[in-house]
Design an enzyme around this catalytic site. Structure first.
Site, PDB file in Angstrom:
ATOM      1  N   LYS A 193       5.563 -21.040 -22.852  1.00 50.37           N
ATOM      2  CA  LYS A 193       3.666 -20.740 -22.315  1.00 50.37           C
ATOM      3  C   LYS A 193       3.377 -21.449 -20.882  1.00 50.37           C
ATOM      4  O   LYS A 193       3.648 -22.417 -20.891  1.00 50.37           O
ATOM      5  CB  LYS A 193       3.505 -21.364 -23.361  1.00 50.37           C
ATOM      6  CG  LYS A 193       3.333 -20.006 -24.613  1.00 50.37           C
ATOM      7  CD  LYS A 193       1.892 -20.406 -25.622  1.00 50.37           C
ATOM      8  CE  LYS A 193       2.029 -19.725 -27.355  1.00 50.37           C
ATOM      9  NZ  LYS A 193       2.060 -18.028 -26.383  1.00 50.37           N
ATOM     10  N   HIS A 251       4.782 -27.412 -32.403  1.00 48.10           N
ATOM     11  CA  HIS A 251       3.603 -27.130 -31.162  1.00 48.10           C
ATOM     12  C   HIS A 251       2.578 -27.823 -31.136  1.00 48.10           C
ATOM     13  O   HIS A 251       2.479 -28.768 -29.900  1.00 48.10           O
ATOM     14  CB  HIS A 251       3.242 -26.107 -32.040  1.00 48.10           C
ATOM     15  CG  HIS A 251       3.964 -25.065 -32.145  1.00 48.10           C
ATOM     16  ND1 HIS A 251       4.902 -24.895 -31.685  1.00 48.10           N
ATOM     17  CD2 HIS A 251       3.810 -23.426 -33.107  1.00 48.10           C
ATOM     18  CE1 HIS A 251       5.511 -23.758 -32.740  1.00 48.10           C
ATOM     19  NE2 HIS A 251       4.495 -23.088 -33.399  1.00 48.10           N
ATOM     20  N   LYS A 350      -5.336 -21.389 -40.714  1.00 45.75           N
ATOM     21  CA  LYS A 350      -5.238 -19.843 -40.446  1.00 45.75           C
ATOM     22  C   LYS A 350      -6.774 -19.258 -40.587  1.00 45.75           C
ATOM     23  O   LYS A 350      -7.538 -20.007 -41.630  1.00 45.75           O
ATOM     24  CB  LYS A 350      -3.797 -19.298 -41.049  1.00 45.75           C
ATOM     25  CG  LYS A 350      -3.144 -19.512 -41.017  1.00 45.75           C
ATOM     26  CD  LYS A 350      -2.176 -19.394 -41.424  1.00 45.75           C
ATOM     27  CE  LYS A 350      -0.632 -19.310 -40.708  1.00 45.75           C
ATOM     28  NZ  LYS A 350       0.174 -18.667 -39.756  1.00 45.75           N
TER      29      LYS A 350
END
Length: 499
Positions: A193, A251, A350
């Site tokens: 990214k 991550h 989530k």
């Protein structure tokens, strides 16, 4: 991706193991399509799908084309399909039916490589993790990783890179038994990214930032990866993995490393990766008692509002009695001169309220003395927010006087969104990483020591949780359990608002 001065990658044969899976159709082929659009693929690049499902090259291409057409209406990196471009790319598609554990499959692969003049090959393992060491070992036994004839041979693997420290060490040992570290490309799509890559540029090319990027000026750092989706079709995988294993050692630690690493001697792969490995290796190993104190686990339950979102245990292929966490918040400390005393708070979950991946760097507040005789509120700390997704950019908030006769302070933001300053072409996040692999640049890929240092930092939490501790609940659509807020409030801090 700007391509005016970027040469196309050299010719090679790209073998996609697990060609029938979601990763190939959702991300890898769209990324290859975008690289072809930008003129970054050599005309002699061949793409060979490898899987146990019987198929032909034409059928393989038709399945991929059907998904490319679906992407025209939405999804990450969606774009209008250029029929001529796809037709050109489809001509490079081939298919090899074969069992990953059969020697015949690798004999057939060797024959395909032997048909090329260059002999270059990249093996992309878009497979279940259990096949990583198996396929690597068989590639090595078949001589397909041997570069002595002049062509390059590279292996790409996706996360998870193990499930704990012991399994990560075993995986690395299995890979390094048949190839060199320079041939291994451990891919983390977060590093593809633009905003993530921009962290290093912003830090090390602007003297303003680096001068106060230390414990003298920074109070704490928050790193958040919030998702609005549940586990979707990944229930079986997720129930055996959980939020910690799925997100933190890869991550979130990669984002932490970008923020906290020392300036590399040069922007070359080994120099950058060495500094990242050092800072991850400097994370303080908590005792079991401290690991429990400095971590929070949560699991979403059904919401009762108008959205009526299901609970985690109601999802497909999830154990109705599951204790797997869908939310985790951690406090970690980095024991080096730059960061001693500065807590790093990490959270991921989530079914949260918004989709937001960001780094919020909180600076120490200004002294209150100047305003103690006025009616002004105590000055709030300044934050530098780096948003990775969905609105890529950087913002710095500061206090300013609101117009009027009274001294009233207002928070204002200065910054930029990438889309407002640069022409952003649709992408999946894999384009840069695939291109870098094809040209042999390992800067954005993880090295064995970085992987193992990450698991070494996570292992105390896994060990402590195995002995006990509560899994708190939160309603789907909320920003985690109350205990996640208390992790910061006991330090007289609070989470930076999401969004």
């Amino acid at each position: 991706m700007k391509t005016d001065s970027i040469p196309p990658a050299p010719p090679c044969t790209l073998f996609l193991f697990g060609a029938s899976g979601d990763l190939v159709k959702r991300l890898l082929m769209p990324a290859l399509y975008n690289l072809a659009r930008d003129g970054l693929l050599d005309p002699d690049l061949r793409i060979v799908g490898v899987d146990h499902n019987t198929s032909t090259a034409a059928e393989f291409g038709e399945r991929l084309l059907a998904f490319m057409r679906e992407r025209e209406t939405g999804g990450e990196g969606a774009t209008q399909l250029d029929e001529a471009l796809w037709s050109s790319l489809a001509q490079r598609l081939e298919y090899q039916t074969g069992d990953f554990l059969s020697a015949d499959t690798y004999t057939a692969i060797a024959e395909r490589i032997g048909q090329t003049a260059h002999g270059n090959a990249v093996f992309y393992l878009a497979t279940a993790p259990r096949f990583f060491p198996e396929v690597a070992q068989r590639l090595g036994q078949a001589g397909l990783l041997d570069e002595s004839q002049g062509g390059f041979r590279r292996l790409v693997i996706e996360k998870p890179f193990g499930t704990d420290l012991a399994s990560a060490e075993a995986l690395n040992a299995a890979l390094l038994q048949v190839m060199g570290e320079r041939q291994i490309y451990r891919i983390d799509h977060y590093l593809g990214k633009e905003t993530v890559q921009n962290i290093l540029v912003s830090r090390f090319s602007n003297g303003l930032f680096e001068s106060f990027w230390n414990n003298h000026y920074i109070d704490h750092v928050q790193i958040t990866a919030a998702e609005t989706v549940g586990v979707e079709t990944r229930g079986a995988f997720y129930d055996s993995t959980g939020a910690l294993r799925d997100m933190v050692p890869n991550h979130l630690f990669q984002l932490l490393a970008m923020v906290a690493m020392e300036p590399p001697a040069a922007f070359a792969a080994d120099a950058v990766r060495s500094e990242k490995a050092k800072v991850i290796g400097a994370i303080r190993p908590w005792s079991p008692k401290m690991a429990l104190k400095n971590s929070v686990r949560g699991q979403y339950v059904a919401s009762t509002d108008e959205k009526a979102l299901p609970g985690y245990r109601d999802e497909a292929n999830v154990d109705p009695e599951s204790q797997t966490e869908t939310y985790v918040a951690l406090k970690v400390m980095i024991d080096n001169w730059r960061w001693v005393g500065v807590p790093f708070y990490l959270r991921t979950g989530k079914r949260m309220s918004v989709r937001d991946t960001e780094i919020a760097i909180c600076f120490k507040p200004a002294p209150y003395a100047q305003f103690r005789e006025s009616e002004a509120e105590r000055p709030k700390p300044n934050y530098l927010k780096i948003q990775i997704q969905p609105n890529e950019g950087m913002w710095f908030d500061l206090q300013a006087k609101r117009p009027g006769p009274e001294l009233i302070m207002e928070n204002v933001e200065l910054g930029f969104a990438y889309k407002d300053f640069f022409k952003m072409t649709p992408s999946t996040g894999y384009e840069t990483l695939i291109y870098d692999c094809l040209i042999g640049d390992q800067t954005l890929f993880q090295r064995a020591d970085n992987i193992e240092n990450g698991w070494r930092a996570v292992q105390p939490f896994l060990d402590a949780w195995a002995l006990g501790g509560e899994v708190h609940t939160y309603a789907a659509g909320e920003d985690g359990p109350e205990a996640g807020k208390e992790l910061l409030s006991r330090d007289k801090r609070e989470w930076h608002p999401l969004g």
